[in-house]
Design a protein around this motif. Structure first.
Motif, mmCIF file in Angstrom:
data_model
loop_
_atom_site.group_PDB
_atom_site.id
_atom_site.type_symbol
_atom_site.label_atom_id
_atom_site.label_comp_id
_atom_site.label_asym_id
_atom_site.label_seq_id
_atom_site.Cartn_x
_atom_site.Cartn_y
_atom_site.Cartn_z
ATOM 1 N N VAL A 236 0.853 -1.196 0.000
ATOM 2 C CA VAL A 236 0.000 0.000 0.000
ATOM 3 C C VAL A 236 0.887 1.244 0.000
ATOM 4 C CG1 VAL A 236 -1.779 1.287 1.257
ATOM 5 C CG2 VAL A 236 -1.793 -1.224 1.293
ATOM 6 N N ARG A 237 0.517 2.200 -0.826
ATOM 7 C CA ARG A 237 1.148 3.523 -0.799
ATOM 8 C C ARG A 237 0.289 4.443 0.063
ATOM 9 N NH1 ARG A 237 0.918 2.499 -6.301
ATOM 10 N NH2 ARG A 237 -0.578 4.206 -6.536
ATOM 11 N N PHE A 238 0.930 5.260 0.879
ATOM 12 C CA PHE A 238 0.159 6.182 1.720
ATOM 13 C C PHE A 238 0.966 7.444 1.989
ATOM 14 C CE2 PHE A 238 2.505 3.403 4.540
ATOM 15 C CZ PHE A 238 2.920 4.199 5.611
ATOM 16 N N ARG A 239 0.264 8.453 2.396
ATOM 17 C CA ARG A 239 0.876 9.750 2.690
ATOM 18 C C ARG A 239 0.704 10.041 4.165
ATOM 19 N NH1 ARG A 239 -1.113 13.644 -1.461
ATOM 20 N NH2 ARG A 239 0.374 12.439 -2.711
ATOM 21 N N ARG A 240 1.799 10.396 4.820
ATOM 22 C CA ARG A 240 1.756 10.667 6.260
ATOM 23 C C ARG A 240 2.608 11.887 6.569
ATOM 24 N NH1 ARG A 240 3.839 8.365 11.538
ATOM 25 N NH2 ARG A 240 1.964 8.281 12.843
ATOM 26 N N HIS A 241 1.967 12.899 7.148
ATOM 27 C CA HIS A 241 2.661 14.133 7.536
ATOM 28 C C HIS A 241 3.435 14.715 6.358
ATOM 29 C CE1 HIS A 241 2.676 12.266 11.849
ATOM 30 N NE2 HIS A 241 1.483 12.715 11.489
ATOM 31 N N GLY A 242 2.796 14.671 5.177
ATOM 32 C CA GLY A 242 3.394 15.260 3.990
ATOM 33 C C GLY A 242 4.401 14.406 3.260
ATOM 34 N N THR A 243 4.659 13.205 3.754
ATOM 35 C CA THR A 243 5.648 12.318 3.133
ATOM 36 C C THR A 243 4.958 11.112 2.504
ATOM 37 O OG1 THR A 243 7.315 12.965 4.770
ATOM 38 C CG2 THR A 243 7.708 10.921 3.547
ATOM 39 N N ASP A 244 5.339 10.756 1.292
ATOM 40 C CA ASP A 244 4.798 9.581 0.616
ATOM 41 C C ASP A 244 5.600 8.347 1.026
ATOM 42 O OD1 ASP A 244 2.771 10.886 -0.796
ATOM 43 O OD2 ASP A 244 4.196 11.546 -2.330
ATOM 44 N N LEU A 245 4.897 7.334 1.494
ATOM 45 C CA LEU A 245 5.526 6.120 2.014
ATOM 46 C C LEU A 245 4.900 4.888 1.369
ATOM 47 C CD1 LEU A 245 5.445 7.168 5.786
ATOM 48 C CD2 LEU A 245 7.471 7.164 4.310
ATOM 49 N N THR A 246 5.578 3.760 1.493
ATOM 50 C CA THR A 246 5.072 2.485 0.973
ATOM 51 C C THR A 246 5.327 1.399 2.009
ATOM 52 O OG1 THR A 246 5.521 3.108 -1.317
ATOM 53 C CG2 THR A 246 5.241 0.775 -0.864
ATOM 54 N N ILE A 247 4.361 0.535 2.176
ATOM 55 C CA ILE A 247 4.539 -0.646 3.024
ATOM 56 C C ILE A 247 4.167 -1.879 2.219
ATOM 57 C CG2 ILE A 247 2.210 -0.356 4.013
ATOM 58 C CD1 ILE A 247 3.333 -1.696 6.576
ATOM 59 N N ARG A 248 4.985 -2.901 2.293
ATOM 60 C CA ARG A 248 4.755 -4.132 1.553
ATOM 61 C C ARG A 248 4.013 -5.144 2.427
ATOM 62 N NH1 ARG A 248 7.490 -4.413 -3.179
ATOM 63 N NH2 ARG A 248 7.181 -6.666 -3.245
ATOM 64 N N ALA A 249 3.183 -5.945 1.771
ATOM 65 C CA ALA A 249 2.436 -7.007 2.457
ATOM 66 C C ALA A 249 2.937 -8.354 1.952
ATOM 67 C CB ALA A 249 0.942 -6.862 2.194
ATOM 68 N N ALA A 250 3.527 -9.135 2.846
ATOM 69 C CA ALA A 250 4.074 -10.436 2.445
ATOM 70 C C ALA A 250 2.965 -11.424 2.095
ATOM 71 C CB ALA A 250 4.946 -10.986 3.560
ATOM 72 N N ARG A 251 1.820 -11.281 2.773
ATOM 73 C CA ARG A 251 0.733 -12.229 2.529
ATOM 74 C C ARG A 251 -0.465 -11.566 1.839
ATOM 75 N NH1 ARG A 251 0.464 -16.158 7.927
ATOM 76 N NH2 ARG A 251 2.704 -16.629 8.016
ATOM 77 N N GLU A 252 -1.117 -10.608 2.515
ATOM 78 C CA GLU A 252 -2.328 -10.029 1.932
ATOM 79 C C GLU A 252 -2.487 -8.569 2.337
ATOM 80 O OE1 GLU A 252 -6.069 -12.095 2.089
ATOM 81 O OE2 GLU A 252 -5.132 -14.017 2.497
ATOM 82 N N VAL A 253 -3.168 -7.838 1.475
ATOM 83 C CA VAL A 253 -3.703 -6.510 1.782
ATOM 84 C C VAL A 253 -5.205 -6.669 1.960
ATOM 85 C CG1 VAL A 253 -4.114 -4.170 0.931
ATOM 86 C CG2 VAL A 253 -1.912 -5.285 0.492
ATOM 87 N N ILE A 254 -5.739 -6.057 3.007
ATOM 88 C CA ILE A 254 -7.179 -6.152 3.266
ATOM 89 C C ILE A 254 -7.737 -4.742 3.362
ATOM 90 C CG2 ILE A 254 -8.954 -7.055 4.804
ATOM 91 C CD1 ILE A 254 -6.609 -9.010 5.800
#
Length: 541
Positions: A236-254
């Motif tokens: 998932v890509r997301f924006r937090r406090h003005g910064t664009d970040l990405t977190i990977r899901a090894a199994r699933e995104v819900i």
């Protein structure tokens, strides 16, 4: 439960609302997996989020609500209808009216008939029971010891009790449990509260497990799109406090963003109707035409009455002394007007002659308002809200812009069928008959909304068009089904995309006949169960 932002997790859950809190808490019961829960809103520190009547302060709050609006509605004279949705830990369960209503057994049996294997009432009942901590104790239909407290209301206003008597005068049965064997009849609602305090999904599911090292809740994290690798959701890509970040899901995104945010995120990620995505200039990752369609919502219109004795909440709010006494009663005993939910007494009735089960729901309120929840009339008043339970009208969620910061375009299409218009008219007429009974009529001085001038069916429909409003139950926009045109299959997996499920009210093929918070939590519970079963199957393979 840390607020730090990791680079990866086994499961990434998007949206800490009714379903998302349940999914994240249940998946993190396994200490061997790491769960990250992303929430666009802030932590639930505002005191009004925990006082039941606080919805009057938070529903249209500038930061705690998304404050969405529909597009101009054709059948409502071009009005835009406000759609508040929770933007805080707990989601809309933190700002809603607290009512615990599951819907009718027949709703879920109908889902099964539509091809949703495993979603009959018999199938979903164990998850309702597992979630529940029923104040009245356990039974075949109710559970105790679950995260979600379900309690009897603590303010029994004489107007509300008279409403129940009025329904009996008209031949409706007394029903002390709208979540029992049958829904039909009149009685007092139960609420998601404990000892006078609101219990949101965050309070129920996240607070007790805040010390779990494998559950990371990231607030102020606005998801902007899925990280796609081919036909797999890898994160998932997301924006937090003005910064664009990405977190990977090894199994699933819900996805648990709800009926607006979940399809919105799919569309932003290139998953949806190809033609619409191309119009927005977005690459088509997967042509899934049903994304954002099938939008349903419960529509309400309200009758307001001036009452002849100072027994309503209006009277107590008119003076500083009255406000002080209300505050003192809550502080000392956790009772009184500050514990009032968005409906104290209720009635489920059949307004149309062809309905086999109730098709209209009434929320009785021992106060009356002018424009907003915070502006009570300067005289004693009461409100009878009529809400159609099974609308035929269908709307859409589409992109207004490819910019993730832009709000989705909402077209509800209220009252677009003759059945919907007729049901609302008959619902208002029945509400008036309730007010004219001996039991309730003894309190009534006059009907102030819409008033005697709205006499004919045409007048009543004009009133409904001018003043009708959402009752805050959007659903259906990522429809579950057994057919290839559905967005998710009965395991809640997004069709054509690996590693992606949806668990929230958007998966409802048809909206349940009642309030949607309890069903959304049930969906979260059932989704977590299916995800765990899939993980066990992978290990066994």
């Amino acid at each position: 439960m840390s607020d730090s932002v990791p680079l990866s997790a086994d499961y990434v859950v998007v949206g800490a609302g009714s379903a998302g809190c349940a999914v994240a808490a249940r998946l993190s019961e396994d200490p061997s997996v790491r769960v990250v829960l992303l929430e666009a809103g802030a932590r639930d520190r505002n005191p009004w989020l925990h006082v039941p009547i606080g919805y009057a302060k938070t529903m249209y709050h500038p930061t705690l609500s998304w404050n969405l609006t529909t597009e101009p509605e054709p059948e409502l004279g071009g009005r835009r209808v406000p759609w508040p949705r929770g933007r805080v830990l707990g989601g809309s369960s933190a700002i809603n009216g607290l009512l615990y209503v599951r819907g009718q057994h027949e709703d879920y049996d109908h889902w099964r008939q539509l091809g949703c294997t495993g979603w009959s009432f018999e199938d979903v009942l164990p998850f309702f029971r597992r979630a529940e901590d029923q104040e009245r104790g356990p039974s075949a239909l109710h559970g105790v010891g679950g995260p979600l407290a379900v309690s009897d209301i603590r303010d029994r206003n004489p107007l509300a009790m008279s409403f129940i008597e009025a329904a009996a005068e008209l031949g409706f049965p007394r029903n002390d449990d709208f979540n029992g064997e049958t829904q039909e009849g009149a009685g007092l609602y139960q609420t998601t509260s404990r000892k006078g305090w609101r219990v949101s999904a965050a309070t129920a599911y996240l607070k007790p497990v805040r010390n779990r090292p494998n559950l990371i809740v990231v607030a102020d994290a606005h998801s902007t799109g899925l990280l796609m690798e081919g036909q797999r959701a890898a994160g998932v890509r997301f924006r937090r406090h003005g910064t664009d970040l990405t977190i990977r899901a090894a199994r699933e995104v819900i996805l648990c963003g709800g009926a607006i945010a979940s399809p919105h995120l799919l569309l932003l990620s290139g998953i949806g109707p190809a033609e619409h995505l191309q119009e927005m200039g977005l690459p088509v990752v997967h042509d899934l035409p049903s994304v954002g369609t099938n939008l349903q919502d419960h529509f309400q219109a309200r009758l307001a009455y001036r009452v002849n004795k100072p027994v309503s909440m209006n009277t107590r709010t008119q003076s500083l002394w009255g406000q002080f006494l209300m505050g003192a009663e809550f502080a000392l005993r956790r009772t009184g007007p500050l514990t009032v939910s968005a409906g104290t007494a209720g009635l489920f009735a059949r307004a149309l002659p062809g309905s086999a089960t109730p098709d209209v729901q009434y929320h009785f309120l021992p106060f009356s308002t002018s424009k907003t929840m915070t502006e009570l009339h300067p005289f004693p008043g009461m409100t009878i809200s009529a809400c159609q339970l099974r609308p035929e009208s269908r709307g859409t969620i589409t992109l207004a812009s490819p910019d993730p910061a832009a709000k989705a375009r909402i077209q509800a299409n209220y009252l677009s069928t003759e059945t919907d218009r007729r049901c609302m008219i008959e619902g208002i007429k029945l509400g008036r008959r309730l007010a004219q009974t001996r039991a309730l009529g003894q309190w009534v001085e006059e009907e102030i909304v819409p008033g005697a001038a709205a006499a004919s069916d045409e007048d009543i429909l004009a009133f409904i068009r001018q003043t009708g409003n959402t009752i805050y139950h959007p659903s259906g926009t990522c429809r579950m089904g057994g057919d290839p045109q559905s967005v998710v299959d009965p395991e809640l997996r997004v069709r054509g995309i690996e590693g992606l499920r949806i668990a929230d009210a958007s998966i409802m093929p048809t909206v349940v006949s009642g309030n949607t918070n309890a069903p959304a939590i049930m969906i979260g519970e059932k989704c977590a169960d299916m995800v765990k079963a899939a993980a066990r199957a992978r290990l066994a393979a």
